[in-house]
Design an enzyme around this catalytic site. Structure first.
Site, PDB file in Angstrom:
ATOM      1  N   SER A   1      -7.511  -1.031   7.114  1.00 20.50           N
ATOM      2  CA  SER A   1      -7.370  -0.383   7.998  1.00 20.50           C
ATOM      3  C   SER A   1      -5.928   0.838   7.659  1.00 20.50           C
ATOM      4  CB  SER A   1      -6.224  -1.951   8.427  1.00 20.50           C
ATOM      5  OG  SER A   1      -6.629  -2.852   8.118  1.00 20.50           O
TER       6      SER A   1
ATOM      7  N   THR B   1       0.750  -0.707   0.039  1.00 17.90           N
ATOM      8  CA  THR B   1      -0.520  -0.341  -0.174  1.00 17.90           C
ATOM      9  C   THR B   1       0.832   0.940  -0.233  1.00 17.90           C
ATOM     10  OG1 THR B   1      -1.883  -1.420   0.974  1.00 17.90           O
ATOM     11  CG2 THR B   1      -1.838   1.262   0.980  1.00 17.90           C
TER      12      THR B   1
ATOM     13  N   ASP C   1      -9.630  -8.373   1.652  1.00 14.27           N
ATOM     14  CA  ASP C   1     -10.006  -7.715   2.611  1.00 14.27           C
ATOM     15  C   ASP C   1     -11.335  -7.835   3.254  1.00 14.27           C
ATOM     16  OD1 ASP C   1      -8.003  -6.550   2.612  1.00 14.27           O
ATOM     17  OD2 ASP C   1      -7.875  -4.295   1.749  1.00 14.27           O
TER      18      ASP C   1
ATOM     19  N   THR D   1      -4.055   1.966  -2.834  1.00 15.90           N
ATOM     20  CA  THR D   1      -3.658   0.239  -2.777  1.00 15.90           C
ATOM     21  C   THR D   1      -4.151  -0.353  -3.727  1.00 15.90           C
ATOM     22  OG1 THR D   1      -3.420  -1.444  -0.954  1.00 15.90           O
ATOM     23  CG2 THR D   1      -5.363  -0.727  -1.347  1.00 15.90           C
TER      24      THR D   1
HETATM   25  N1  GLY Z   1      -5.615  -3.881   1.668  1.00 19.75           N
HETATM   26  C1  GLY Z   1      -5.120  -3.138   3.116  1.00 19.75           C
HETATM   27  C2  GLY Z   1      -5.773  -2.771   3.764  1.00 19.75           C
HETATM   28  O1  GLY Z   1      -7.355  -2.071   3.087  1.00 19.75           O
HETATM   29  O2  GLY Z   1      -5.824  -2.440   5.011  1.00 19.75           O
END
Ligand code: GLY
Length: 610
Positions: free
Chosen positions: A494, A422, A464, A440
């Site tokens: 996150s 990310t 996710d 990301t």
């Molecule tokens: N793909 C990691 C997040 O969005 O937390």
């Protein structure tokens, strides 16, 4: 010679073997003259095995940068120097922070293909310094990916009813409907200065894609690690490979199809990406890889404007990303717990302070697993989770001397050590407007698939979601019903793009990549500045810890003293020293001056002012 060098150690042994009793040499002669000759040493001492010289650190090792960059007319801090300079140039020409951020976002899609993207999604926090309304002055743009319309709650379960990790991370089913292009375009339309067209902000990215960029720094580091992922798709090999191998350090990465896609967006706006030939090619690529996304899914994609989540910590205001990110909620929850402890008195990096951090992280991640999901589909108790009174009840359960026992938490899988999947950048302009943006592809290079004829790398954000209640995703995060797959739903994130305000004025802009460790990375940058009074470069560079409740592991970066780790183990923590995490490219504002710090954990990062 360092006091611990092996040569000095051998000499000390030789001296120890010399006859006892003070000699004139031992009393008054310089050290070099006290040493026996080689022949004497052979006679006086038993034969000693000289240990081999230890390996020197690799020449490519990162050096900590412990002073922030200073500027007064704006600052851009990102994970890639070329992209930072694109943003700085827009500021120099009179653009505001949003103009610069949009240009950086498109540029990173070219220069940092492992995380910068058109084919993924993210969150942008925007602060408008001149807004009269203190609540409306900060906005959250949610351009997170969505689940395709044909998604089902059990689409990532195998015939035995267990999570099928290959399907959710490596197949076409892993790809969520990308949000980045509409997200950046919406930011420009609503909050740009009006001095630049979208085409003008895309132009530098198109140029970098067409002319090519040198394979160096972070790009040269990440490509070999992604060789397997990229190499399985001919369309990706055509971009990133040469003669059967990924492009080597020193080569030039030219992305002509990506340049054409950027040109089309510049000429016709975001619809060029979401409708027509580009959308059809993306849908065909996803379906060709076993996925279910259609051109209609792309046409239906819309970003959401959300109200940020707010909290207070030691008199500072924390403003961060609301659901579908868990970031802001749990950042504030953890800070609320920590506010009851004298962290500064315990000292930065002390076992006492690290213990409190870890114990405060655990209940927040336990809450995450139960309560957090897409606010369009589940009622997230944001106010309750971020209440000071709730934090006080959690604090009561924390023992300052003992970590929660293994019986109180379930054992889990080791955490993956991904840290560069990310990317976060922070921008502040001369007027004090600011952007905190994290976006990301999920994994580094996402699913690894470039949609044929578009140059667009596709995400694997569907991982996710919770494949089933209680199952872990790639980051070991436990998910619940609130984060189940559903048509059009946004997977729980996150990502924690954050602003900190002091007396109503912008003070800090921060955020980070790092999967499940994003929240705790942002937390520690804030605590390092506010509690431990570190300058921004120190706050970003200081070694970090992470605990996410399950698995029951206290992750520690290299650099924390072994004594401290021993004290933490004595308190009952299951400490594992692992890879570095995060890239917290941040900006701090004080007294008319801006301090920028890019994270030294990644090569090629840059903070710079106009
Ligand atoms: N793909 C990691 C997040 O969005 O937390």
């Amino acid at each position: 010679m360092s006091p611990t060098s092996p040569i000095r150690a051998v000499l000390a042994l030789l001296l120890a073997a010399a006859p006892a009793g003070p000699t004139r040499a031992q009393v008054s002669e310089p050290v070099s003259e006290q040493l026996p000759t080689q022949a004497q040493a052979r006679r006086q001492a038993p034969a000693l095995a000289v240990p081999p010289a230890p390996e020197p650190p690799p020449i490519q090792s990162d050096e900590a940068r412990l002073l922030p960059v200073l500027a007064s007319r704006g600052m851009v801090s990102s994970q890639d120097a070329l992209a930072t300079r694109v943003g700085v140039e827009i500021l120099r020409k009179g653009g505001n922070a949003v103009d610069a951020a949009v240009a950086v976002g498109f540029a990173l899609a070219v220069t940092l293909p492992r995380a910068g993207n058109l084919g993924g999604g993210g969150f942008m926090m925007v602060h408008r310094a001149a807004a009269e309304d203190r609540v409306a002055d900060t906005i959250a743009i949610d351009y997170r990916e969505t689940a395709p319309a044909a998604s089902t709650a059990d689409m990532f379960l195998n015939p035995q009813g267990e999570p099928d990790r290959a399907a959710s991370t490596r197949s076409g089913k892993a790809v969520g409907v990308p949000g980045t292009v509409r997200g950046l375009a919406e930011a420009h339309r609503r909050y740009g200065s009006g001095k630049f067209t979208l085409a003008e902000l895309i132009a530098p990215a198109e140029r970098l894609a067409r002319d090519g960029i040198p394979v160096e720094s972070g790009l040269a580091d990440s490509l070999p690690r992604a060789a397997g992922l990229l190499g399985q798709w001919p369309s990706s090999r055509a971009v990133f490979f040469e003669g059967g191998h990924v492009l080597p350090r020193g080569a030039t990465l030219r992305q002509t199809d990506l340049a054409d896609t950027l040109k089309a967006i510049a000429e016709r706006g975001p619809d060029a990406f979401y409708e027509g030939p580009i959308a059809q090619k993306i849908a065909a690529a996803v379906q060709g890889a076993g996925g279910i996304m259609t051109a209609a899914d792309l046409a239906a994609y819309r970003p959401e404007i959300r109200t940020p989540v707010r909290g207070r910590y030691r008199g500072y205001e924390i403003v961060s990303m609301p659901p579908p990110s868990s970031g802001g909620v749990h950042l504030i929850e953890i800070l609320n717990i920590l506010e009851g402890y004298d962290l500064a008195g315990m000292g930065a990096g002390s076992a006492g302070a690290l213990h409190m951090l870890a114990e405060a992280m655990k209940p927040a991640y336990a809450d995450r697993a139960t309560w957090l999901g897409d606010p369009a589909r589940t009622k997230v108790p944001v106010a309750g989770l971020t209440a000071k009174a709730y934090a006080a009840t959690l604090r009561e359960k924390i023992d300052p001397e003992r970590a929660k026992t293994a019986a109180e938490v379930s054992a889990g899988n080791p955490l993956p050590h991904e840290s560069d999947q990310t990317t976060h950048f922070s921008v502040v302009d001369a007027e004090g407007n600011a952007v905190s943006n994290t976006y990301t592809l999920n994994f580094s290079y996402g699913i690894g698939l470039v949609a044929e004829g578009t140059g667009v790398l596709l995400n694997n954000e569907m991982d996710d979601f919770s494949a089933k209640t209680g199952a872990r995703n790639a980051y070991g995060l436990v998910g619940g019903e609130a984060n189940a797959v559903a048509p059009g739903a946004r997977p729980l994130s996150s990502m924690t793009p954050t602003f900190v305000f002091r007396d109503g004025k912008l003070f800090l802009v921060t955020g980070s990549p790092g999967g499940s460790r994003i929240i705790t990375t942002v937390l520690q940058v804030i605590v390092n500045v506010l509690d431990f009074r570190m300058n921004l470069a120190q706050a970003v560079a200081a070694p970090r810890i992470h605990h996410q409740w399950q698995p029951d592991v206290l992750m520690a970066e290299e650099g924390i003293s072994p004594d401290t780790l021993a004290l933490l183990r004595a308190k009952g923590h299951n400490v594992k020293v692992g890879a570095t995490s995060g890239s917290a490219n941040s900006v701090m504002a004080e007294d008319g001056l801006l301090a920028g710090a890019s994270d030294p954990r990644q090569r090629g990062t840059l903070a710079e002012g106009p």
